[in-house]
Design a protein around this motif. Structure first.
Motif, PDB file in Angstrom:
ATOM      1  N   TYR A 154      35.258  44.938  40.904  1.00 40.45           N
ATOM      2  CA  TYR A 154      34.540  46.003  40.223  1.00 40.45           C
ATOM      3  C   TYR A 154      33.874  45.468  38.957  1.00 40.45           C
ATOM      4  O   TYR A 154      34.481  44.746  38.172  1.00 40.45           O
ATOM      5  CB  TYR A 154      35.494  47.151  39.853  1.00 40.45           C
ATOM      6  N   GLY A 155      32.621  45.798  38.768  1.00 38.86           N
ATOM      7  CA  GLY A 155      31.878  45.381  37.588  1.00 38.86           C
ATOM      8  C   GLY A 155      31.511  43.904  37.570  1.00 38.86           C
ATOM      9  O   GLY A 155      31.124  43.393  36.538  1.00 38.86           O
ATOM     10  N   ASN A 156      31.669  43.235  38.722  1.00 40.42           N
ATOM     11  CA  ASN A 156      31.388  41.798  38.804  1.00 40.42           C
ATOM     12  C   ASN A 156      32.155  41.017  37.741  1.00 40.42           C
ATOM     13  O   ASN A 156      31.676  40.035  37.199  1.00 40.42           O
ATOM     14  CB  ASN A 156      29.892  41.513  38.688  1.00 40.42           C
ATOM     15  N   ASN A 157      33.363  41.476  37.447  1.00 40.81           N
ATOM     16  CA  ASN A 157      34.158  40.933  36.348  1.00 40.81           C
ATOM     17  C   ASN A 157      34.998  39.732  36.796  1.00 40.81           C
ATOM     18  O   ASN A 157      36.224  39.780  36.805  1.00 40.81           O
ATOM     19  CB  ASN A 157      35.053  42.041  35.778  1.00 40.81           C
ATOM     20  N   MET A 158      34.307  38.661  37.178  1.00 43.90           N
ATOM     21  CA  MET A 158      34.972  37.422  37.577  1.00 43.90           C
ATOM     22  C   MET A 158      34.209  36.247  36.989  1.00 43.90           C
ATOM     23  O   MET A 158      33.111  36.393  36.484  1.00 43.90           O
ATOM     24  CB  MET A 158      35.041  37.305  39.101  1.00 43.90           C
ATOM     25  N   VAL A 159      34.804  35.073  37.111  1.00 45.40           N
ATOM     26  CA  VAL A 159      34.199  33.856  36.613  1.00 45.40           C
ATOM     27  C   VAL A 159      34.044  32.884  37.790  1.00 45.40           C
ATOM     28  O   VAL A 159      34.874  32.875  38.693  1.00 45.40           O
ATOM     29  CB  VAL A 159      35.047  33.244  35.470  1.00 45.40           C
ATOM     30  N   PHE A 160      32.974  32.088  37.780  1.00 42.89           N
ATOM     31  CA  PHE A 160      32.736  31.112  38.843  1.00 42.89           C
ATOM     32  C   PHE A 160      33.303  29.772  38.409  1.00 42.89           C
ATOM     33  O   PHE A 160      32.850  29.174  37.437  1.00 42.89           O
ATOM     34  CB  PHE A 160      31.234  31.007  39.116  1.00 42.89           C
ATOM     35  N   LYS A 161      34.332  29.291  39.102  1.00 43.60           N
ATOM     36  CA  LYS A 161      34.995  28.022  38.770  1.00 43.60           C
ATOM     37  C   LYS A 161      35.310  27.272  40.052  1.00 43.60           C
ATOM     38  O   LYS A 161      35.824  27.845  41.003  1.00 43.60           O
ATOM     39  CB  LYS A 161      36.327  28.269  38.053  1.00 43.60           C
TER      40      LYS A 161
END
Length: 97
Positions: A22-29
């Motif tokens: 939800y809300g694109n609340n992630m990090v790309f790692k």
């Protein structure tokens, strides 16, 4: 959208698209989308309070399956504090509908 059948095991892959949370609340790692880590006190914000909890446990070399072990290596140390610090300075917080 994803459809889940009742009664069986469920799985959902968050790692292949930022829109899976939800809300694109992630990090790309490391080639995958990941959920932020470090909200030790579960108040919705990664901040100094979380850092202090980790610091305190790290100063007594706390080990095992504990909530202040952010990276899951079963020891509270500087690595856990750095993850939380980096998220805190980026003002990472919970996003709800």
């Amino acid at each position: 959208g994803e459809i889940f059948a009742c009664g069986g095991p469920m799985s959902y892959d968050f790692t292949d698209s930022i829109t899976k949370a939800y809300g694109n609340n992630m990090v790309f790692k490391g080639g995958k989308y990941s959920i932020y880590s470090g909200d030790v006190d579960q108040d919705g914000f990664i901040d100094l309070t979380d850092e202090l909890l980790i610091y305190n446990d790290g100063s007594i070399f706390k080990t095992g399956y504990v909530f202040t072990d952010i990276n899951g290596d079963r020891i509270v140390d500087l690595l856990d504090l750095l993850i939380t610090y980096n998220n805190a300075v980026n003002f990472v917080s919970l996003i709800r509908p």
